[in-house]
Write a protein that holds these residues in place. Structure first.
Motif, PDB file in Angstrom:
ATOM      1  N   UNK A  30      46.508  22.528  43.230  1.00 53.46           N
ATOM      2  CA  UNK A  30      45.107  22.914  42.210  1.00 53.46           C
ATOM      3  C   UNK A  30      44.742  22.738  41.249  1.00 53.46           C
ATOM      4  N   UNK A  31      46.198  21.635  40.276  1.00 49.31           N
ATOM      5  CA  UNK A  31      45.495  20.219  39.673  1.00 49.31           C
ATOM      6  C   UNK A  31      44.281  19.869  40.133  1.00 49.31           C
ATOM      7  N   UNK A  32      43.284  19.770  39.006  1.00 52.59           N
ATOM      8  CA  UNK A  32      42.396  18.758  39.356  1.00 52.59           C
ATOM      9  C   UNK A  32      41.396  19.057  40.709  1.00 52.59           C
ATOM     10  N   UNK A  33      41.533  20.874  40.716  1.00 51.49           N
ATOM     11  CA  UNK A  33      41.194  21.216  42.416  1.00 51.49           C
ATOM     12  C   UNK A  33      39.607  22.376  42.316  1.00 51.49           C
ATOM     13  N   UNK A  34      38.792  21.999  43.135  1.00 52.62           N
ATOM     14  CA  UNK A  34      37.930  23.747  43.502  1.00 52.62           C
ATOM     15  C   UNK A  34      38.691  23.727  45.204  1.00 52.62           C
ATOM     16  N   UNK A  35      39.290  25.028  44.483  1.00 52.41           N
ATOM     17  CA  UNK A  35      40.175  25.451  45.737  1.00 52.41           C
ATOM     18  C   UNK A  35      39.745  26.892  46.237  1.00 52.41           C
ATOM     19  N   UNK A  36      39.103  27.205  47.827  1.00 48.73           N
ATOM     20  CA  UNK A  36      39.143  27.949  47.847  1.00 48.73           C
ATOM     21  C   UNK A  36      40.386  28.422  48.810  1.00 48.73           C
ATOM     22  N   UNK A  37      41.426  29.832  48.621  1.00 46.19           N
ATOM     23  CA  UNK A  37      42.442  30.731  48.957  1.00 46.19           C
ATOM     24  C   UNK A  37      42.677  31.910  49.598  1.00 46.19           C
ATOM     25  N   UNK A  38      42.729  31.852  50.826  1.00 45.93           N
ATOM     26  CA  UNK A  38      42.807  33.133  50.939  1.00 45.93           C
ATOM     27  C   UNK A  38      43.974  33.931  51.505  1.00 45.93           C
ATOM     28  N   UNK A  39      44.101  34.759  51.731  1.00 47.32           N
ATOM     29  CA  UNK A  39      45.640  35.347  51.837  1.00 47.32           C
ATOM     30  C   UNK A  39      45.601  36.816  52.408  1.00 47.32           C
ATOM     31  N   UNK A  40      46.520  36.525  53.944  1.00 49.20           N
ATOM     32  CA  UNK A  40      46.984  37.145  55.185  1.00 49.20           C
ATOM     33  C   UNK A  40      47.603  37.933  54.824  1.00 49.20           C
ATOM     34  N   UNK A  41      47.896  39.248  55.349  1.00 52.54           N
ATOM     35  CA  UNK A  41      48.878  40.240  56.107  1.00 52.54           C
ATOM     36  C   UNK A  41      49.873  39.669  56.826  1.00 52.54           C
ATOM     37  N   UNK A 123      48.799  41.429  49.878  1.00 53.79           N
ATOM     38  CA  UNK A 123      47.598  42.293  49.924  1.00 53.79           C
ATOM     39  C   UNK A 123      46.681  40.767  50.815  1.00 53.79           C
ATOM     40  N   UNK A 124      45.550  41.627  51.194  1.00 52.64           N
ATOM     41  CA  UNK A 124      44.487  40.514  51.751  1.00 52.64           C
ATOM     42  C   UNK A 124      43.752  40.373  50.440  1.00 52.64           C
ATOM     43  N   UNK A 125      42.933  39.066  50.416  1.00 53.22           N
ATOM     44  CA  UNK A 125      42.357  38.262  49.446  1.00 53.22           C
ATOM     45  C   UNK A 125      42.165  37.236  49.121  1.00 53.22           C
ATOM     46  N   UNK A 126      41.030  37.376  48.449  1.00 51.52           N
ATOM     47  CA  UNK A 126      40.442  36.026  48.516  1.00 51.52           C
ATOM     48  C   UNK A 126      40.016  35.478  47.057  1.00 51.52           C
ATOM     49  N   UNK A 127      40.190  33.889  46.824  1.00 50.70           N
ATOM     50  CA  UNK A 127      40.001  33.861  44.520  1.00 50.70           C
ATOM     51  C   UNK A 127      39.294  32.258  45.652  1.00 50.70           C
ATOM     52  N   UNK A 128      38.625  32.102  44.670  1.00 50.20           N
ATOM     53  CA  UNK A 128      38.094  30.456  44.122  1.00 50.20           C
ATOM     54  C   UNK A 128      39.244  30.246  42.696  1.00 50.20           C
ATOM     55  N   UNK A 129      39.908  29.084  42.950  1.00 52.68           N
ATOM     56  CA  UNK A 129      40.691  28.537  41.605  1.00 52.68           C
ATOM     57  C   UNK A 129      39.716  26.737  41.171  1.00 52.68           C
ATOM     58  N   UNK A 130      39.768  26.998  39.938  1.00 50.54           N
ATOM     59  CA  UNK A 130      39.025  25.634  40.193  1.00 50.54           C
ATOM     60  C   UNK A 130      40.502  25.464  38.291  1.00 50.54           C
ATOM     61  N   UNK A 131      40.850  23.887  38.976  1.00 53.23           N
ATOM     62  CA  UNK A 131      41.675  23.334  38.508  1.00 53.23           C
ATOM     63  C   UNK A 131      42.751  24.254  37.785  1.00 53.23           C
ATOM     64  N   UNK A 132      43.485  24.803  38.724  1.00 47.59           N
ATOM     65  CA  UNK A 132      44.648  26.318  38.808  1.00 47.59           C
ATOM     66  C   UNK A 132      44.317  27.572  37.803  1.00 47.59           C
TER      67      UNK A 132
END
Length: 157
Positions: A30-41, A123-132
């Protein structure tokens, strides 16, 4: 539970690659990056395999065109299961990270106990992460599947 504006916890994941097992850290991903993270059960489960992951595969180019460096799928399955799932889904544009022991999801406060069905899972979720740092966090309530869909995240970018 983690909130928008919070930094992600410092943990290691497991990732099986053609070079063997790797243990990338939160900083590596995640450092210095824009990341889409999604989690599944769970990998290979119906909603995860028929809707959640396929949505991100289908929209990967559009998501990345919005300035996203990486799309990550994570679950509390082991790295061997995650790798097999990625292969069966032809998901080359997604990075699969195993949180087999649950350190990441427990630190986020995003676990659930499914009892005899599968035990403690993400849990089922998604997030946008910018530089952590979490900039968007969409957690599904109950057995719903709307907030964490690829289409919902694409609209938020």
């Amino acid at each position: 539970m983690i909130n928008v504006g919070d930094k992600l916890p410092d943990v290691s994941f497991q990732q099986l690659s053609s070079d063997g097992m790797k243990n990338p850290t939160t900083a590596d991903i995640f450092a210095g990056k824009k990341v889409v993270l999604f989690a599944v059960p769970g990998a290979f489960t119906p909603t995860c395999s028929e809707s959640h992951l396929p949505g991100y595969i289908a929209l990967a180019d559009e998501i990345k065109a919005k300035g996203v460096d990486t799309i990550v799928c994570t679950s509390m399955n082991d790295a061997f299961v995650m790798s097999a799932w990625a292969e069966t889904q032809n998901a080359d544009e997604i990075s699969f990270l195993s949180d087999g022991g649950g350190a990441f999801h427990k630190a986020l406060g995003l676990t659930m106990d499914t009892g005899d069905f599968g035990g403690v899972r993400s849990k089922r979720y998604a997030m946008i992460v910018d530089d952590g740092k979490v900039t968007v966090l969409n957690v599904e309530e109950g057995k719903s599947f709307e907030a964490s869909k690829a289409e919902t995240i694409l609209a938020a970018l």
